[in-house]
Scaffold this active site. Sequence first.
Site, PDB file in Angstrom:
ATOM      1  N   GLN A   1       0.804  -1.220   0.000  1.00 45.67           N
ATOM      2  CA  GLN A   1       0.000   0.000   0.000  1.00 45.67           C
ATOM      3  C   GLN A   1       0.843   1.279   0.000  1.00 45.67           C
ATOM      4  O   GLN A   1       0.333   2.349  -0.282  1.00 45.67           O
ATOM      5  CB  GLN A   1      -0.951  -0.015   1.200  1.00 45.67           C
TER       6      GLN A   1
ATOM      7  N   ASN B   1      -1.707 -10.998   8.003  1.00 40.26           N
ATOM      8  CA  ASN B   1      -2.709  -9.965   8.235  1.00 40.26           C
ATOM      9  C   ASN B   1      -4.068 -10.424   7.728  1.00 40.26           C
ATOM     10  O   ASN B   1      -4.216 -10.791   6.555  1.00 40.26           O
ATOM     11  CB  ASN B   1      -2.328  -8.688   7.481  1.00 40.26           C
ATOM     12  N   GLU B   2      -5.044 -10.374   8.604  1.00 35.56           N
ATOM     13  CA  GLU B   2      -6.440 -10.644   8.249  1.00 35.56           C
ATOM     14  C   GLU B   2      -6.609 -11.842   7.316  1.00 35.56           C
ATOM     15  O   GLU B   2      -7.159 -11.708   6.208  1.00 35.56           O
ATOM     16  CB  GLU B   2      -7.084  -9.405   7.630  1.00 35.56           C
TER      17      GLU B   2
ATOM     18  N   HIS C   1       1.012  -9.373   4.385  1.00 33.12           N
ATOM     19  CA  HIS C   1      -0.155  -8.482   4.457  1.00 33.12           C
ATOM     20  C   HIS C   1      -0.863  -8.497   3.108  1.00 33.12           C
ATOM     21  O   HIS C   1      -0.538  -7.717   2.210  1.00 33.12           O
ATOM     22  CB  HIS C   1       0.283  -7.069   4.833  1.00 33.12           C
TER      23      HIS C   1
END
Length: 413
Positions: free
Chosen positions: A19, A154-155, A111
């Site tokens: 990101q 992540n998630e 991630h």
Amino acid sequence: MTTTFPDGFLWGAATAGHQIEGNNVNSDWWAREQSMPGMELSGDACDSYHRYREDIALLADAGLTSYRFSLEWSRIEPVQGHVSRAELAHYRRMIECCFEHGVTPVVTLQHFTTPQWFAERGGWLAPDASERFQAYVAEATTILEGVEWVVTMNEPNMQAAIMTAMRRMQQAGGQWQSPTVEAEGEPEQQTHSDFLTYADPEIGQTFTAIHHAARAIVRERTGAKVGWTIAAGALTAVPGGEEKLLEIRYGKEDVYWEGSRGDDFVGVQAYSSQQVDARGLVPHPPHPDNTLVGTAYRPDALAMAVRHAWEVTGGVPVLITENGIATADDEQRIRYTREALEGLSGTMEDGVDVRGYLHWSLLDNFEWGHWEPTFGLIAIDRETFVRTPKPSLAWLGGVARLNALDTVGVTGA
Ligand code: BGC
């Protein structure tokens, strides 16, 4: 009234490699961006790959004490089996930079993105996915000396929801059809057709096994505390929606909270709350306070999520690894964060062991196909990459310096 936090409480902000870094050309997301209509490109992103020193300095100068960032597997292993020592050294420099500023790094090993070669081999559902991830994790641990907090993934529950939606779409011949709407026989009622409502629980079992294997490697080779982070929906049932709530929440969340049992901490990530009725997730009604990603303004979601995590994990220590709001109004961001922190301190008064609060996000960044939703404490000029801290950065830094929240009369920086 002033609410104080325990000594050593971590105050920080979070980011993720894809990101903010720019040009992660070997990742599956890069490939997806090129091929999916309607998606904006990550491109140079925030150029944090080159400007991480400035980012960490801004965070530290504001008073924050922790930085969560992720390693890009696709940079470290761009081709299967080829490990780039130079990229590992790059991430080691980021860790050292945190230490130089007295900042505690929280390092995420994965991630959302994977190398494109991994995706092409079937991604997380390939028979040797765990083995491939373990090989990468073993390499990553070589640069983690002194790191106290490691997130394996992540998630995974959000990743599973995407995988579930894709699987159902393929089964339907490439068209997205809402399982809920179909079951109700109300094809015109598209309001409940939320693409990411469900996650198949068996994908959760697969992820749990992968996480446990990675956890064992991190524990064997480092002194870090290890856990994973989970997207918490802070779901509630309207009368008649109780069973549906349990069904959705089990596959989408609870299987992951259960998978955290035995971890050193669990990363709670909460943004908003949503209701469930007998047909599924109830869409957020339009409201002037709604966020730039269409969710309701619900700072109370954080405390709801923390209480649920504490209950289902059976008391695994909590680290808030993400909480924030997509808004162009920085006053709203401060208001949201203050209210979320008030709720969080309430959970701590009730005995929940919360170790820190990491805001999402340090920078306005690439929101997975979109640039408009701005979550950052710092604005970015995407032509010049000039960083402009927002008042919310100084405000959160002020809370960090005091290690306390003034709950009366705090409205801005
Ligand atoms: C993710 C972030 C994302 C954020 C805001 C979380 O689901 O971990 O990568 O940008 O939410 O949508």
